[in-house]
Design a protein around this motif. Structure first.
Motif, PDB file in Angstrom:
ATOM      1  N   VAL A   1      53.467  54.892  75.555  1.00  0.00           N
ATOM      2  CA  VAL A   1      52.777  54.073  76.562  1.00  0.00           C
ATOM      3  C   VAL A   1      51.272  54.353  76.579  1.00  0.00           C
ATOM      4  CG1 VAL A   1      54.757  53.677  78.089  1.00  0.00           C
ATOM      5  CG2 VAL A   1      53.360  55.732  78.403  1.00  0.00           C
ATOM      6  N   ASN A   2      50.866  55.485  76.049  1.00  0.00           N
ATOM      7  CA  ASN A   2      49.434  55.822  76.053  1.00  0.00           C
ATOM      8  C   ASN A   2      48.730  55.580  74.724  1.00  0.00           C
ATOM      9  OD1 ASN A   2      48.409  56.601  78.625  1.00  0.00           O
ATOM     10  ND2 ASN A   2      49.823  58.340  78.573  1.00  0.00           N
ATOM     11  N   TYR A   3      49.455  55.100  73.704  1.00  0.00           N
ATOM     12  CA  TYR A   3      48.802  54.897  72.398  1.00  0.00           C
ATOM     13  C   TYR A   3      47.518  54.064  72.556  1.00  0.00           C
ATOM     14  CZ  TYR A   3      52.596  56.531  69.209  1.00  0.00           C
ATOM     15  OH  TYR A   3      53.504  57.263  68.488  1.00  0.00           O
ATOM     16  N   ILE A   4      47.611  53.009  73.367  1.00  0.00           N
ATOM     17  CA  ILE A   4      46.458  52.094  73.478  1.00  0.00           C
ATOM     18  C   ILE A   4      45.265  52.799  74.131  1.00  0.00           C
ATOM     19  CG2 ILE A   4      47.013  51.004  75.713  1.00  0.00           C
ATOM     20  CD1 ILE A   4      46.536  48.295  73.899  1.00  0.00           C
ATOM     21  N   ASN A   5      45.561  53.774  75.007  1.00  0.00           N
ATOM     22  CA  ASN A   5      44.473  54.552  75.624  1.00  0.00           C
ATOM     23  C   ASN A   5      43.914  55.574  74.634  1.00  0.00           C
ATOM     24  OD1 ASN A   5      44.923  53.193  78.071  1.00  0.00           O
ATOM     25  ND2 ASN A   5      46.595  54.603  78.571  1.00  0.00           N
ATOM     26  N   TYR A   6      44.805  56.202  73.853  1.00  0.00           N
ATOM     27  CA  TYR A   6      44.347  57.154  72.827  1.00  0.00           C
ATOM     28  C   TYR A   6      43.443  56.435  71.810  1.00  0.00           C
ATOM     29  CZ  TYR A   6      48.156  60.146  74.596  1.00  0.00           C
ATOM     30  OH  TYR A   6      48.990  60.893  75.391  1.00  0.00           O
ATOM     31  N   HIS A   7      43.774  55.178  71.545  1.00  0.00           N
ATOM     32  CA  HIS A   7      43.022  54.398  70.543  1.00  0.00           C
ATOM     33  C   HIS A   7      41.520  54.370  70.895  1.00  0.00           C
ATOM     34  CE1 HIS A   7      42.519  51.476  67.380  1.00  0.00           C
ATOM     35  NE2 HIS A   7      41.988  50.597  68.200  1.00  0.00           N
ATOM     36  N   GLU A   8      41.212  54.108  72.165  1.00  0.00           N
ATOM     37  CA  GLU A   8      39.799  54.008  72.572  1.00  0.00           C
ATOM     38  C   GLU A   8      39.075  55.333  72.349  1.00  0.00           C
ATOM     39  OE1 GLU A   8      38.267  51.185  73.254  1.00  0.00           O
ATOM     40  OE2 GLU A   8      40.232  50.300  72.827  1.00  0.00           O
ATOM     41  N   ILE A   9      39.743  56.428  72.660  1.00  0.00           N
ATOM     42  CA  ILE A   9      39.092  57.746  72.528  1.00  0.00           C
ATOM     43  C   ILE A   9      39.013  58.142  71.053  1.00  0.00           C
ATOM     44  CG2 ILE A   9      39.157  60.155  73.270  1.00  0.00           C
ATOM     45  CD1 ILE A   9      40.744  59.316  75.682  1.00  0.00           C
ATOM     46  N   LEU A  10      40.092  57.884  70.315  1.00  0.00           N
ATOM     47  CA  LEU A  10      40.110  58.290  68.897  1.00  0.00           C
ATOM     48  C   LEU A  10      39.080  57.512  68.087  1.00  0.00           C
ATOM     49  CD1 LEU A  10      43.946  58.793  68.412  1.00  0.00           C
ATOM     50  CD2 LEU A  10      42.168  60.562  68.345  1.00  0.00           C
ATOM     51  N   LEU A  11      38.769  56.278  68.506  1.00  0.00           N
ATOM     52  CA  LEU A  11      37.739  55.522  67.787  1.00  0.00           C
ATOM     53  C   LEU A  11      36.369  56.187  67.915  1.00  0.00           C
ATOM     54  CD1 LEU A  11      38.623  51.760  68.356  1.00  0.00           C
ATOM     55  CD2 LEU A  11      38.461  52.962  66.166  1.00  0.00           C
ATOM     56  N   LYS A  12      36.220  57.036  68.919  1.00  0.00           N
ATOM     57  CA  LYS A  12      34.962  57.795  69.069  1.00  0.00           C
ATOM     58  C   LYS A  12      35.026  59.103  68.274  1.00  0.00           C
ATOM     59  CE  LYS A  12      33.721  56.161  73.699  1.00  0.00           C
ATOM     60  NZ  LYS A  12      34.821  55.854  74.606  1.00  0.00           N
ATOM     61  N   LEU A  13      36.221  59.679  68.172  1.00  0.00           N
ATOM     62  CA  LEU A  13      36.345  61.005  67.532  1.00  0.00           C
ATOM     63  C   LEU A  13      36.472  60.924  66.010  1.00  0.00           C
ATOM     64  CD1 LEU A  13      38.755  62.710  70.116  1.00  0.00           C
ATOM     65  CD2 LEU A  13      36.351  63.292  69.701  1.00  0.00           C
ATOM     66  N   VAL A  14      37.086  59.825  65.533  1.00  0.00           N
ATOM     67  CA  VAL A  14      37.276  59.666  64.081  1.00  0.00           C
ATOM     68  C   VAL A  14      36.005  59.067  63.478  1.00  0.00           C
ATOM     69  CG1 VAL A  14      38.592  58.319  62.382  1.00  0.00           C
ATOM     70  CG2 VAL A  14      39.786  59.517  64.207  1.00  0.00           C
ATOM     71  N   LYS A  15      35.637  59.539  62.296  1.00  0.00           N
ATOM     72  CA  LYS A  15      34.404  59.055  61.676  1.00  0.00           C
ATOM     73  C   LYS A  15      34.564  57.613  61.162  1.00  0.00           C
ATOM     74  CE  LYS A  15      34.198  62.408  58.624  1.00  0.00           C
ATOM     75  NZ  LYS A  15      34.099  63.323  57.468  1.00  0.00           N
TER      76      LYS A  15
ATOM     77  N   GLY B   1      30.981  67.001  73.029  1.00  0.00           N
ATOM     78  CA  GLY B   1      29.878  66.341  72.323  1.00  0.00           C
ATOM     79  C   GLY B   1      29.863  66.552  70.821  1.00  0.00           C
ATOM     80  N   LYS B   2      30.210  67.751  70.365  1.00  0.00           N
ATOM     81  CA  LYS B   2      30.064  68.081  68.935  1.00  0.00           C
ATOM     82  C   LYS B   2      31.142  67.457  68.058  1.00  0.00           C
ATOM     83  CE  LYS B   2      29.009  72.559  70.211  1.00  0.00           C
ATOM     84  NZ  LYS B   2      29.561  73.860  70.190  1.00  0.00           N
ATOM     85  N   GLU B   3      32.205  66.942  68.684  1.00  0.00           N
ATOM     86  CA  GLU B   3      33.351  66.444  67.894  1.00  0.00           C
ATOM     87  C   GLU B   3      33.281  64.948  67.603  1.00  0.00           C
ATOM     88  OE1 GLU B   3      35.358  68.628  66.757  1.00  0.00           O
ATOM     89  OE2 GLU B   3      35.287  70.322  68.138  1.00  0.00           O
ATOM     90  N   MET B   4      32.284  64.250  68.192  1.00  0.00           N
ATOM     91  CA  MET B   4      32.206  62.792  68.025  1.00  0.00           C
ATOM     92  C   MET B   4      32.075  62.431  66.545  1.00  0.00           C
ATOM     93  SD  MET B   4      32.194  61.548  71.126  1.00  0.00           S
ATOM     94  CE  MET B   4      31.195  60.153  71.551  1.00  0.00           C
ATOM     95  N   GLY B   5      32.890  61.500  66.088  1.00  0.00           N
ATOM     96  CA  GLY B   5      32.803  61.006  64.717  1.00  0.00           C
ATOM     97  C   GLY B   5      33.028  62.071  63.669  1.00  0.00           C
ATOM     98  N   SER B   6      33.782  63.116  64.009  1.00  0.00           N
ATOM     99  CA  SER B   6      33.892  64.239  63.071  1.00  0.00           C
ATOM    100  C   SER B   6      35.249  64.328  62.362  1.00  0.00           C
ATOM    101  CB  SER B   6      33.616  65.559  63.803  1.00  0.00           C
ATOM    102  OG  SER B   6      34.686  65.878  64.667  1.00  0.00           O
ATOM    103  N   PHE B   7      36.234  63.564  62.799  1.00  0.00           N
ATOM    104  CA  PHE B   7      37.576  63.691  62.218  1.00  0.00           C
ATOM    105  C   PHE B   7      37.802  62.679  61.095  1.00  0.00           C
ATOM    106  CE2 PHE B   7      37.839  65.600  66.355  1.00  0.00           C
ATOM    107  CZ  PHE B   7      38.648  66.711  66.155  1.00  0.00           C
ATOM    108  N   ASP B   8      38.426  63.158  60.027  1.00  0.00           N
ATOM    109  CA  ASP B   8      38.769  62.266  58.911  1.00  0.00           C
ATOM    110  C   ASP B   8      40.030  61.458  59.218  1.00  0.00           C
ATOM    111  OD1 ASP B   8      36.818  63.282  56.899  1.00  0.00           O
ATOM    112  OD2 ASP B   8      37.954  65.143  57.205  1.00  0.00           O
ATOM    113  N   PHE B   9      40.924  62.066  60.005  1.00  0.00           N
ATOM    114  CA  PHE B   9      42.262  61.495  60.152  1.00  0.00           C
ATOM    115  C   PHE B   9      42.843  61.904  61.504  1.00  0.00           C
ATOM    116  CE2 PHE B   9      46.912  61.755  59.503  1.00  0.00           C
ATOM    117  CZ  PHE B   9      47.182  60.544  58.871  1.00  0.00           C
ATOM    118  N   ALA B  10      43.556  60.968  62.135  1.00  0.00           N
ATOM    119  CA  ALA B  10      44.285  61.279  63.374  1.00  0.00           C
ATOM    120  C   ALA B  10      45.710  60.763  63.238  1.00  0.00           C
ATOM    121  CB  ALA B  10      43.602  60.617  64.571  1.00  0.00           C
ATOM    122  N   PHE B  11      46.672  61.581  63.664  1.00  0.00           N
ATOM    123  CA  PHE B  11      48.080  61.152  63.651  1.00  0.00           C
ATOM    124  C   PHE B  11      48.572  61.151  65.088  1.00  0.00           C
ATOM    125  CE2 PHE B  11      52.722  62.241  63.063  1.00  0.00           C
ATOM    126  CZ  PHE B  11      53.084  60.987  62.578  1.00  0.00           C
ATOM    127  N   VAL B  12      49.035  59.999  65.551  1.00  0.00           N
ATOM    128  CA  VAL B  12      49.450  59.838  66.941  1.00  0.00           C
ATOM    129  C   VAL B  12      50.959  59.649  66.999  1.00  0.00           C
ATOM    130  CG1 VAL B  12      49.101  58.535  69.075  1.00  0.00           C
ATOM    131  CG2 VAL B  12      47.227  58.746  67.420  1.00  0.00           C
TER     132      VAL B  12
END
Ligand code: SAM
Ligand code: CA
Length: 229
Positions: A150-164, A134-145
């Motif tokens: 094959v999972n990039y598209i799945n990571y995308h959905e989650i990272l859109l919640k974690l990155v500000k 819960g505390k990490e939502m929208g808290s990251f400035d940058f993500a490097f994948v």
């Protein structure tokens, strides 16, 4: 394998020798050379010129908190850590700890260990755990994948919640050694499956209204996505 999308090797060597190698941090150079000596899959390391670009981007953004999926021996993680302020943090996820252990002495020598939180495990599980806390939502400035394509598209959905909002998600290898337009260059199933996934991802990102995106022809293709809302 030529890990750069530029098809003139001489031109790429010119970029490395003239511009990139002279500016590569000493501990990054040593980590890269140790990886090249130890592993025959050392071509997985981030190209030096791309690392310099990411470093500049992180500094322009004033990034403080980042996440990396796919660490290998830690070249990109160390590159990121060196680009953050002293109180900056990188969460680095990889299911292979032995690779990362190879990089630790260089990370320590660079004085960057305190900025890195290595999570050993499957990336999807680790990302879901971050969401659940819960505390990490929208808290990251940058993500490097830079892990399983094959999972990039799945990571995308989650990272859109974690990155500000306004933060960047960067996807590496989105041109997949040029095979996005030349499927025949790969016969091995892993490379073919990755290619199919990246072709789908590239089209998806181009019309995803939640982001603006830019596919850079640096390294093996680096797609930057900026979260809009
Ligand atoms: N970014 C690294 C660098 O610049 O040196 C290179 C990363 S390498 C291309 C990909 C890494 O992703 C490997 O170390 C592999 O163990 C890891 N990996 C692949 N699939 C994964 C998954 N599902 N979860 C966690 N790590 C994964
Ligand atoms: Ca890569």
């Amino acid at each position: 394998m030529n890990k750069n999308i530029l098809q003139s090797d001489a031109l790429y060597q010119y970029i490395l020798k003239t511009s990139a190698y002279p500016r590569e941090h000493q501990q990054l150079k040593e980590l890269r050379e140790a990886t090249e000596e130890k592993y025959n899959n050392s071509w997985m390391i981030l190209p030096v010129d791309e690392g310099l670009f990411m470093s500049m981007l992180l500094k322009i953004m004033n990034a403080k908190k980042t996440i990396e999926i796919g660490v290998f021996t830690g070249y990109s993680v160390l590159n990121t850590a060196l680009s953050l302020p002293d109180n900056g943090k990188v969460i680095a996820i990889d299911m292979n700890k032995e690779y990362y252990e190879t990089g630790i002495p260089f990370i320590k020598k660079a004085g960057m260990e305190h900025k890195i939180n290595f999570i050993h495990g499957n990336a999807m599980q680790a990302l879901n755990d971050l969401i659940a806390n819960g505390k990490e939502m929208g808290s990251f400035d940058f993500a490097f994948v830079d892990a399983d394509k094959v999972n990039y598209i799945n990571y995308h959905e989650i990272l859109l919640k974690l990155v500000k909002v306004g933060g960047i998600i960067a996807y590496d290898n989105t041109l997949w050694y040029g095979s996005v337009v030349a499927p025949e260059i790969f016969t091995a199933q892993y490379y073919r499956d990755s290619r199919e996934a990246l072709v789908v991802l590239n089209s998806f990102l181009a019309t995803d209204s939640r982001i603006e995106s830019s596919l850079l022809s640096i390294g093996d293709g680096l797609t930057l996505c900026r979260r809009l809302y």
